[in-house]
Design a protein around this motif. Structure first.
Motif, mmCIF file in Angstrom:
data_model
loop_
_atom_site.group_PDB
_atom_site.id
_atom_site.type_symbol
_atom_site.label_atom_id
_atom_site.label_comp_id
_atom_site.label_asym_id
_atom_site.label_seq_id
_atom_site.Cartn_x
_atom_site.Cartn_y
_atom_site.Cartn_z
ATOM 1 N N ILE A 1 0.756 -1.182 0.009
ATOM 2 C CA ILE A 1 -0.062 0.198 -0.018
ATOM 3 C C ILE A 1 0.886 1.172 0.104
ATOM 4 C CG2 ILE A 1 -1.737 1.435 1.421
ATOM 5 C CD1 ILE A 1 -2.658 -1.510 2.487
ATOM 6 N N GLY A 2 1.984 1.218 0.841
ATOM 7 C CA GLY A 2 2.857 2.162 0.778
ATOM 8 C C GLY A 2 2.786 3.340 2.142
ATOM 9 N N ILE A 3 2.465 2.455 3.050
ATOM 10 C CA ILE A 3 2.146 3.040 4.426
ATOM 11 C C ILE A 3 3.066 2.246 5.594
ATOM 12 C CG2 ILE A 3 -0.092 4.136 4.006
ATOM 13 C CD1 ILE A 3 -1.258 1.788 5.458
ATOM 14 N N HIS A 4 3.062 2.867 6.726
ATOM 15 C CA HIS A 4 3.821 2.225 7.868
ATOM 16 C C HIS A 4 2.888 1.153 8.453
ATOM 17 C CE1 HIS A 4 7.547 4.678 7.875
ATOM 18 N NE2 HIS A 4 6.678 5.588 7.756
ATOM 19 N N GLU A 5 3.157 0.206 9.037
ATOM 20 C CA GLU A 5 2.378 -0.873 9.492
ATOM 21 C C GLU A 5 1.595 -0.347 10.598
ATOM 22 O OE1 GLU A 5 2.824 -5.378 11.505
ATOM 23 O OE2 GLU A 5 4.722 -4.344 10.650
ATOM 24 N N GLY A 6 2.332 0.535 11.504
ATOM 25 C CA GLY A 6 1.458 1.134 12.574
ATOM 26 C C GLY A 6 0.265 2.005 12.073
ATOM 27 N N TYR A 7 0.255 2.688 10.844
ATOM 28 C CA TYR A 7 -0.675 3.161 10.291
ATOM 29 C C TYR A 7 -1.779 2.188 9.670
ATOM 30 C CZ TYR A 7 -3.194 6.741 7.471
ATOM 31 O OH TYR A 7 -4.360 7.732 6.855
ATOM 32 N N LEU A 8 -1.396 1.145 9.287
ATOM 33 C CA LEU A 8 -2.220 0.140 8.680
ATOM 34 C C LEU A 8 -3.236 -0.376 9.960
ATOM 35 C CD1 LEU A 8 -3.503 -1.986 6.637
ATOM 36 C CD2 LEU A 8 -1.304 -3.543 7.165
ATOM 37 N N ARG A 9 -2.585 -0.534 11.133
ATOM 38 C CA ARG A 9 -3.245 -1.060 12.232
ATOM 39 C C ARG A 9 -4.168 -0.047 12.910
ATOM 40 N NH1 ARG A 9 2.083 -3.087 13.866
ATOM 41 N NH2 ARG A 9 2.560 -1.221 15.101
ATOM 42 N N GLN A 10 -3.793 1.270 12.632
ATOM 43 C CA GLN A 10 -5.029 2.158 12.992
ATOM 44 C C GLN A 10 -6.050 2.204 12.184
ATOM 45 O OE1 GLN A 10 -3.312 6.341 13.181
ATOM 46 N NE2 GLN A 10 -5.126 7.414 12.467
ATOM 47 N N ILE A 11 -5.857 1.883 10.598
ATOM 48 C CA ILE A 11 -7.060 2.038 9.833
ATOM 49 C C ILE A 11 -7.928 0.845 10.035
ATOM 50 C CG2 ILE A 11 -7.651 1.785 7.385
ATOM 51 C CD1 ILE A 11 -4.777 2.952 6.932
ATOM 52 N N VAL A 12 -7.329 -0.391 10.446
ATOM 53 C CA VAL A 12 -7.996 -1.704 10.508
ATOM 54 C C VAL A 12 -8.726 -1.210 11.847
ATOM 55 C CG1 VAL A 12 -7.811 -3.891 11.009
ATOM 56 C CG2 VAL A 12 -6.472 -3.009 9.300
ATOM 57 N N ALA A 13 -8.184 -0.833 12.854
ATOM 58 C CA ALA A 13 -9.036 -0.442 14.258
ATOM 59 C C ALA A 13 -10.072 0.399 14.020
ATOM 60 C CB ALA A 13 -7.856 0.109 15.231
ATOM 61 N N ILE B 1 -6.128 -5.605 0.245
ATOM 62 C CA ILE B 1 -5.192 -4.535 0.064
ATOM 63 C C ILE B 1 -5.691 -3.364 -0.886
ATOM 64 C CG2 ILE B 1 -2.907 -4.158 -1.125
ATOM 65 C CD1 ILE B 1 -2.027 -6.617 -0.045
ATOM 66 N N GLU B 2 -6.677 -3.896 -2.068
ATOM 67 C CA GLU B 2 -7.039 -2.846 -3.014
ATOM 68 C C GLU B 2 -8.173 -2.055 -2.278
ATOM 69 O OE1 GLU B 2 -7.466 -1.225 -6.784
ATOM 70 O OE2 GLU B 2 -5.841 -2.517 -5.979
ATOM 71 N N GLN B 3 -8.882 -2.628 -1.506
ATOM 72 C CA GLN B 3 -10.112 -1.751 -0.772
ATOM 73 C C GLN B 3 -9.183 -0.821 0.271
ATOM 74 O OE1 GLN B 3 -11.186 -2.686 2.819
ATOM 75 N NE2 GLN B 3 -12.614 -1.320 2.524
ATOM 76 N N LEU B 4 -8.437 -1.025 0.837
ATOM 77 C CA LEU B 4 -7.562 -0.268 1.809
ATOM 78 C C LEU B 4 -6.954 0.932 1.140
ATOM 79 C CD1 LEU B 4 -5.956 -2.763 4.198
ATOM 80 C CD2 LEU B 4 -7.689 -1.089 4.962
ATOM 81 N N ARG B 5 -6.621 0.575 -0.310
ATOM 82 C CA ARG B 5 -6.180 1.594 -0.993
ATOM 83 C C ARG B 5 -7.162 2.792 -1.212
ATOM 84 N NH1 ARG B 5 -3.328 -1.931 -4.053
ATOM 85 N NH2 ARG B 5 -1.268 -1.952 -3.844
ATOM 86 N N ARG B 6 -8.234 2.358 -1.599
ATOM 87 C CA ARG B 6 -9.478 3.223 -1.885
ATOM 88 C C ARG B 6 -9.900 4.024 -0.593
ATOM 89 N NH1 ARG B 6 -10.439 2.489 -6.972
ATOM 90 N NH2 ARG B 6 -9.567 0.521 -8.082
ATOM 91 N N VAL B 7 -10.072 3.136 0.624
ATOM 92 C CA VAL B 7 -10.396 3.902 1.732
ATOM 93 C C VAL B 7 -9.513 4.977 2.031
ATOM 94 C CG1 VAL B 7 -10.458 3.716 4.208
ATOM 95 C CG2 VAL B 7 -11.565 2.109 2.783
ATOM 96 N N VAL C 1 -4.087 4.507 -4.922
ATOM 97 C CA VAL C 1 -4.293 3.899 -6.086
ATOM 98 C C VAL C 1 -3.740 4.758 -7.206
ATOM 99 C CG1 VAL C 1 -6.296 3.654 -7.848
ATOM 100 C CG2 VAL C 1 -6.874 3.314 -5.296
ATOM 101 N N ARG C 2 -2.529 3.879 -7.685
ATOM 102 C CA ARG C 2 -1.546 4.701 -8.302
ATOM 103 C C ARG C 2 -1.695 4.640 -9.930
ATOM 104 N NH1 ARG C 2 0.701 1.902 -4.048
ATOM 105 N NH2 ARG C 2 2.023 3.181 -2.680
ATOM 106 N N HIS C 3 -2.883 4.938 -10.262
ATOM 107 C CA HIS C 3 -3.235 5.089 -11.535
ATOM 108 C C HIS C 3 -2.590 6.280 -12.412
ATOM 109 C CE1 HIS C 3 -7.032 2.264 -11.208
ATOM 110 N NE2 HIS C 3 -5.901 2.031 -10.944
ATOM 111 N N ALA D 1 1.363 -4.725 -10.106
ATOM 112 C CA ALA D 1 -0.078 -4.826 -9.777
ATOM 113 C C ALA D 1 -0.600 -4.897 -8.504
ATOM 114 C CB ALA D 1 -0.714 -6.069 -10.513
ATOM 115 N N LEU D 2 0.315 -5.509 -7.587
ATOM 116 C CA LEU D 2 -0.084 -5.373 -6.238
ATOM 117 C C LEU D 2 0.321 -3.847 -5.498
ATOM 118 C CD1 LEU D 2 1.702 -8.623 -5.337
ATOM 119 C CD2 LEU D 2 -0.669 -8.387 -4.877
ATOM 120 N N ARG D 3 1.063 -3.101 -6.067
ATOM 121 C CA ARG D 3 1.061 -1.773 -5.776
ATOM 122 C C ARG D 3 0.224 -0.787 -6.280
ATOM 123 N NH1 ARG D 3 4.350 0.542 -2.331
ATOM 124 N NH2 ARG D 3 5.401 2.052 -3.784
#
Length: 397
Positions: free
Chosen positions: A54-66, A86-92, A104-106, A139-141
């Motif tokens: 996604i391109g974020i820190h793991e701590g930020y990912l935990r915050q989004i998931v929380a 992963i794709e859904q979190l990018r859009r969020v 979303v790196r289009h 694609a994963l990026r």
């Protein structure tokens, strides 16, 4: 297998017999490995891996998931992330941001389609492995990627779940879109989705060799309205340009009409090279021949302008003295045109290939932790460096 004696033992008959038997056994292996009811998938990713893609820190990912996004936890409390998660979190993340989408790196307005031709004249340089992992990584990026298999051996297609002898019929390779007769098809009819969101593929098989056979005849009978052979791939890709950000072309391992057309379509060229004396000597001849042929193409009106060209050292063993010397020799000649990061030789990559999987698909448990992590780190560094070149062409940081 014993040789049959009821037909004359000519070289042609022997080769034909061996080809039939090998094809039969490969099909049987394919059915054992991936039965008709099965679907190829990519494994689930750890939080650290998901955050990197996604391109974020793991701590930020935990915050989004929380906050209620992402996958539900497993019984042990851990979370594993699918490619769809992963794709859904990018859009969020982009919905909550300001300005242009960041995750979303289009491509944006004014950013041209990147077409990367991956090539080498000599087999065993890791060309197809490089193409497959680069396409999947991008694609994963979060990029929209088209993987185009121009190699009649179709190893890239097999890695993405399309067995050339079974799954790819007449007119279903790129030849169907660049042929010279009335059977020509629009490329959109040939493109296939894959099990990776954002990654499509145009498969290959032996049919691609027809382009090498029909092009001389087309040149002899050419009408003024016909597109020259070296422009045909670029022409058909322009019809679907808006659907993709990056096209990865796995070129055939020889300098023919297909390779020249791929070079004229490319905005960038990646040349894989194994750092051994014989391979580098072979590459020297390959570069001379390529230069001579491109001069002919230029004189006929073809474009050979590129955004960048790089050499990638593949199957590299850092503790091998002669390989280190050869890699240094190349850097002394080509300078920054050699990618800073080499692709390390790894049993993880080769063993995954035995079951037609990439490193992003095979389960980590199949390898010792150190072996897998070293291979994945090497892949990430190489692919990340190439991603940087793509973003630099677009003027992004």
């Amino acid at each position: 297998m014993s040789e049959r004696r009821d037909i004359p033992l000519t070289l042609r008959n022997l080769i034909m017999s061996d080809a039939d038997e090998l094809s039969r056994q490969l099909q049987a292996h394919q059915l054992r490995t991936f039965p008709p009811t099965s679907r190829k998938t990519i494994r689930l990713f750890s939080p650290a891996e998901a955050a990197d893609f996604i391109g974020i820190h793991e701590g930020y990912l935990r915050q989004i998931v929380a906050e209620g996004h992402g996958p539900t936890p497993l019984p042990n409390g851990r979370r594993l992330y699918s490619v769809d998660d992963i794709e859904q979190l990018r859009r969020v993340l982009d919905e909550g941001g300001k300005g242009s989408p960041k995750y979303v790196r289009h491509r944006r307005a004014g950013e041209k389609l990147q077409i990367i031709s991956v090539m080498n004249f000599k087999g065993g340089s890791g060309k197809t492995t490089t193409s497959a992992h680069l396409a999947q990584y991008l694609a994963l990026r979060g990029y929209r990627v088209l993987a185009l298999d121009l190699d009649p051996q179709a190893s890239l297609s097999a890695l993405f779940g399309h067995q050339p002898e079974i799954d790819v019929g007449e007119g279903e390779t790129l030849y169907g879109a660049i042929r010279y007769d009335e059977s020509r098809r629009h490329i959109s009819e040939i493109v296939r989705a894959t099990y990776t969101p954002g990654l499509h593929v145009v498969p290959g098989n032996l049919e691609l060799m027809e382009f090498e056979h029909t092009t001389p005849r087309a040149l002899a009978d050419r009408r003024q309205s016909d597109t020259m052979f070296f422009s045909r791939i670029a022409e058909c890709l322009s019809d679907i340009e808006s659907a993709y950000d990056v096209v990865i072309i796995d070129c055939p391992p020889q300098l023919g009409f297909l390779t020249l057309s791929a070079l004229c379509a490319a905005t960038a060229v990646l040349i894989t090279v194994h750092p051994q004396m014989l391979d580098v000597m072979s590459m020297s001849q390959f570069l001379h021949m390529t230069s001579d042929l491109l001069a002919v193409v230029e004189n006929a009106g073809g474009s050979t302008e590129y955004d960048w060209m790089r050499y990638l050292v593949t199957r590299y063993e850092p503790n091998d003295g002669p390989q280190s010397q050869m890699a240094g020799f190349m850097r002394s000649i080509f300078g920054q045109r050699v990618l800073e990061n080499p692709m390390l030789k790894s049993t993880a990559v080769s063993d995954a290939g035995l079951t037609k999987q990439t490193l992003y698909e095979v389960e980590k448990s199949a390898f010792t932790r150190g072996t897998y992590e070293r291979a994945l780190e090497s892949l990430t560094l190489v692919n990340g460096e190439i991603e940087g070149l793509i973003r630099g062409t677009w003027g992004r940081k």
